[in-house]
Design a protein around this motif. Sequence first.
Motif, PDB file in Angstrom:
ATOM      1  N   ASP A 291       0.847  -1.184   0.000  1.00  0.00           N
ATOM      2  CA  ASP A 291       0.000   0.000   0.000  1.00  0.00           C
ATOM      3  C   ASP A 291       0.885   1.237   0.000  1.00  0.00           C
ATOM      4  OD1 ASP A 291      -3.086   0.792   0.849  1.00  0.00           O
ATOM      5  OD2 ASP A 291      -1.609   2.246   1.492  1.00  0.00           O
ATOM      6  N   PRO A 292       0.677   2.149  -0.955  1.00  0.00           N
ATOM      7  CA  PRO A 292       1.538   3.328  -1.043  1.00  0.00           C
ATOM      8  C   PRO A 292       1.028   4.508  -0.208  1.00  0.00           C
ATOM      9  CG  PRO A 292       0.096   3.226  -2.935  1.00  0.00           C
ATOM     10  CD  PRO A 292      -0.251   2.033  -2.081  1.00  0.00           C
ATOM     11  N   ALA A 293       0.279   4.259   0.875  1.00  0.00           N
ATOM     12  CA  ALA A 293      -0.367   5.295   1.687  1.00  0.00           C
ATOM     13  C   ALA A 293      -1.369   6.052   0.815  1.00  0.00           C
ATOM     14  CB  ALA A 293       0.639   6.238   2.320  1.00  0.00           C
ATOM     15  N   VAL A 294      -2.609   5.553   0.814  1.00  0.00           N
ATOM     16  CA  VAL A 294      -3.624   6.052  -0.096  1.00  0.00           C
ATOM     17  C   VAL A 294      -4.998   5.762   0.498  1.00  0.00           C
ATOM     18  CG1 VAL A 294      -3.864   3.902  -1.414  1.00  0.00           C
ATOM     19  CG2 VAL A 294      -4.241   6.098  -2.559  1.00  0.00           C
ATOM     20  N   ALA A 295      -6.004   6.509   0.064  1.00  0.00           N
ATOM     21  CA  ALA A 295      -7.376   6.188   0.443  1.00  0.00           C
ATOM     22  C   ALA A 295      -7.807   4.925  -0.294  1.00  0.00           C
ATOM     23  CB  ALA A 295      -8.307   7.344   0.103  1.00  0.00           C
ATOM     24  N   ALA A 296      -8.447   4.009   0.418  1.00  0.00           N
ATOM     25  CA  ALA A 296      -8.828   2.717  -0.153  1.00  0.00           C
ATOM     26  C   ALA A 296     -10.315   2.468   0.068  1.00  0.00           C
ATOM     27  CB  ALA A 296      -8.007   1.593   0.478  1.00  0.00           C
ATOM     28  N   TYR A 306     -14.741  -6.976   1.315  1.00  0.00           N
ATOM     29  CA  TYR A 306     -13.966  -6.642   0.124  1.00  0.00           C
ATOM     30  C   TYR A 306     -13.092  -5.410   0.405  1.00  0.00           C
ATOM     31  CZ  TYR A 306     -17.267  -9.758  -2.159  1.00  0.00           C
ATOM     32  OH  TYR A 306     -18.011 -10.863  -2.488  1.00  0.00           O
ATOM     33  N   PHE A 307     -11.967  -5.349  -0.302  1.00  0.00           N
ATOM     34  CA  PHE A 307     -11.014  -4.256  -0.125  1.00  0.00           C
ATOM     35  C   PHE A 307     -10.415  -3.906  -1.482  1.00  0.00           C
ATOM     36  CE2 PHE A 307      -6.577  -2.887   0.498  1.00  0.00           C
ATOM     37  CZ  PHE A 307      -6.769  -1.778   1.313  1.00  0.00           C
ATOM     38  N   SER A 308     -10.323  -2.612  -1.791  1.00  0.00           N
ATOM     39  CA  SER A 308      -9.737  -2.166  -3.059  1.00  0.00           C
ATOM     40  C   SER A 308      -8.683  -1.101  -2.796  1.00  0.00           C
ATOM     41  CB  SER A 308     -10.826  -1.606  -3.991  1.00  0.00           C
ATOM     42  OG  SER A 308     -11.444  -0.457  -3.420  1.00  0.00           O
ATOM     43  N   ASN A 309      -7.552  -1.222  -3.484  1.00  0.00           N
ATOM     44  CA  ASN A 309      -6.508  -0.192  -3.404  1.00  0.00           C
ATOM     45  C   ASN A 309      -5.498  -0.425  -4.524  1.00  0.00           C
ATOM     46  OD1 ASN A 309      -4.961  -2.420  -2.499  1.00  0.00           O
ATOM     47  ND2 ASN A 309      -3.761  -1.153  -1.103  1.00  0.00           N
ATOM     48  N   SER A 343      -3.386   4.336 -10.746  1.00  0.00           N
ATOM     49  CA  SER A 343      -4.696   4.319 -10.091  1.00  0.00           C
ATOM     50  C   SER A 343      -4.512   4.786  -8.662  1.00  0.00           C
ATOM     51  CB  SER A 343      -5.318   2.924 -10.139  1.00  0.00           C
ATOM     52  OG  SER A 343      -4.361   1.909  -9.878  1.00  0.00           O
ATOM     53  N   CYS A 344      -5.454   5.558  -8.178  1.00  0.00           N
ATOM     54  CA  CYS A 344      -5.299   6.174  -6.853  1.00  0.00           C
ATOM     55  C   CYS A 344      -6.465   5.798  -5.947  1.00  0.00           C
ATOM     56  CB  CYS A 344      -5.181   7.687  -6.993  1.00  0.00           C
ATOM     57  SG  CYS A 344      -3.625   8.247  -7.730  1.00  0.00           S
ATOM     58  N   TYR A 345      -7.355   6.754  -5.689  1.00  0.00           N
ATOM     59  CA  TYR A 345      -8.427   6.540  -4.725  1.00  0.00           C
ATOM     60  C   TYR A 345      -9.519   5.651  -5.322  1.00  0.00           C
ATOM     61  CZ  TYR A 345      -6.629  10.254  -1.669  1.00  0.00           C
ATOM     62  OH  TYR A 345      -5.861  11.018  -0.821  1.00  0.00           O
ATOM     63  N   SER A 346     -10.214   4.924  -4.439  1.00  0.00           N
ATOM     64  CA  SER A 346     -11.318   4.066  -4.877  1.00  0.00           C
ATOM     65  C   SER A 346     -12.374   4.006  -3.788  1.00  0.00           C
ATOM     66  CB  SER A 346     -10.824   2.655  -5.203  1.00  0.00           C
ATOM     67  OG  SER A 346     -10.251   2.041  -4.052  1.00  0.00           O
ATOM     68  N   ILE A 365     -15.649   2.396  -7.974  1.00  0.00           N
ATOM     69  CA  ILE A 365     -15.334   3.638  -8.667  1.00  0.00           C
ATOM     70  C   ILE A 365     -13.910   4.016  -8.282  1.00  0.00           C
ATOM     71  CG2 ILE A 365     -16.291   5.142  -6.863  1.00  0.00           C
ATOM     72  CD1 ILE A 365     -17.291   6.981  -9.146  1.00  0.00           C
ATOM     73  N   TYR A 366     -13.102   4.395  -9.264  1.00  0.00           N
ATOM     74  CA  TYR A 366     -11.696   4.639  -8.958  1.00  0.00           C
ATOM     75  C   TYR A 366     -11.063   5.602  -9.949  1.00  0.00           C
ATOM     76  CZ  TYR A 366     -10.358   1.280 -12.673  1.00  0.00           C
ATOM     77  OH  TYR A 366     -10.166   0.629 -13.878  1.00  0.00           O
ATOM     78  N   GLU A 367      -9.949   6.193  -9.519  1.00  0.00           N
ATOM     79  CA  GLU A 367      -9.171   7.087 -10.357  1.00  0.00           C
ATOM     80  C   GLU A 367      -8.233   6.249 -11.222  1.00  0.00           C
ATOM     81  OE1 GLU A 367      -9.079  10.755  -7.146  1.00  0.00           O
ATOM     82  OE2 GLU A 367      -7.419   9.325  -7.191  1.00  0.00           O
ATOM     83  N   LYS A 368      -8.227   6.528 -12.518  1.00  0.00           N
ATOM     84  CA  LYS A 368      -7.564   5.640 -13.478  1.00  0.00           C
ATOM     85  C   LYS A 368      -6.866   6.461 -14.558  1.00  0.00           C
ATOM     86  CE  LYS A 368      -8.880   2.128 -16.942  1.00  0.00           C
ATOM     87  NZ  LYS A 368     -10.017   1.334 -17.479  1.00  0.00           N
ATOM     88  N   GLY A 369      -5.663   6.047 -14.933  1.00  0.00           N
ATOM     89  CA  GLY A 369      -4.975   6.738 -16.005  1.00  0.00           C
ATOM     90  C   GLY A 369      -3.949   5.853 -16.674  1.00  0.00           C
TER      91      GLY A 369
END
Length: 388
Positions: A291-296, A306-309, A343-346, A365-369
């Motif tokens: 985990d890179p220290a992020v909102a999950a 369930y868990f997403s990050n 990908s960042c927050y989800s 729903i998540y940030e994607k690039g």
Amino acid sequence: MALFHCTRDVNVVNPNPVPYRSCDLLQMQIKPLIYDEQLLWVSDGAGEVNTYRIPLLTFTSRGSLLAFTEARKNSSDDIGAKFIAMRRSRDRGATWSPTSFIVDDGILVDGLNLGSVVVDEQTGSVLLIYSLCFHKYQCSPSSTMLVESIDDGLSWSAPRNLSVQLGVKSFAPGPGFGIQKRLSPAAGRLVVCGHGTIEGDGVFCILSDDHGRTWRNGGSLRSIPYNQPKQSQDFNPDECQPVEMQDGSIMINVRNQNNYHCRCRMVVRSLDGGETLPVEELRFDQTLVVDPAVAAGALQKEDVLYFSNPANSQKRINMTLRWSYTNGSTWEGEAMQIWPGPSCYSSMTSLVGNSVEDKKYIYVIYEKGHKDCDETVSIAKIHLYGGR
């Protein structure tokens, strides 16, 4: 293995049929597959918005799917003027309304920060809580704000300042969803958890026992040292996502901002409906070490957690879905990659109901690039058994 059961006719051999889940899901292992995915927002700098970030997602009590995000007006920075953007789906994410801006902070230098959405199943209201002047950058004091929809997300109230009730300490809800307690203790209570800033950092919960009319401060898990600058590996709990467990406790999955103890997630439980977050109930999830220290995201559905990050210890890449049959004390060795790139927050949601179809799906729903994770906001509809 997930233990789903079929109902059976009452008879002499079995006078007490086991609880209904679904015969179609009888003892089926979770094996998720992306059923559908759509881009909801693209950060192309067109119009009044430079960047979309911090996505939230919820089903309403009437079955509509609401997606929210910050629409940052002038740059991708956390500090700056913003809208709250929303899109609405009436067909479980197949089609979506055009974007509407339900909150506009004008030209504030330190504008709004999303935020948590919480649905009151008893009244049908949708409450969205966010902060203003969270960083206290060229402004003071901070404010905790609320807007409410009583018509399934079609219209929204004027913003209401909760700081009169909560005080003016900086409080950033979520980001994610708040909960309404279904079980005792405190069944029916609205619980929203978030984090503070240097003026009072750590994880904090706010509570309402009257359907969001009044709010008060609940439990806290404060940083060490408290209210002081931090160094690497200091105890600094940050962005968080609460879920209600089957025993009525609240489990909060927390961003470990300064990598205290490990590069992994913090988990703390409240046993009294969010009144306290005792340190005795704090642990570090050694499975979720990447985990890179992020909102999950976290979600409880049909006795599965369930868990997403972005599952990478160094970079915000590799959006991944994990699941646990043991309330998060262990996680399945298998995981599902949602997106390999930036990908960042989800955040996650699912429709709570008796429909067999609705039991099969969760939504992420998540940030994607491709180069940076703030290029788009995407929503994936995931069939939990589609990979079988």
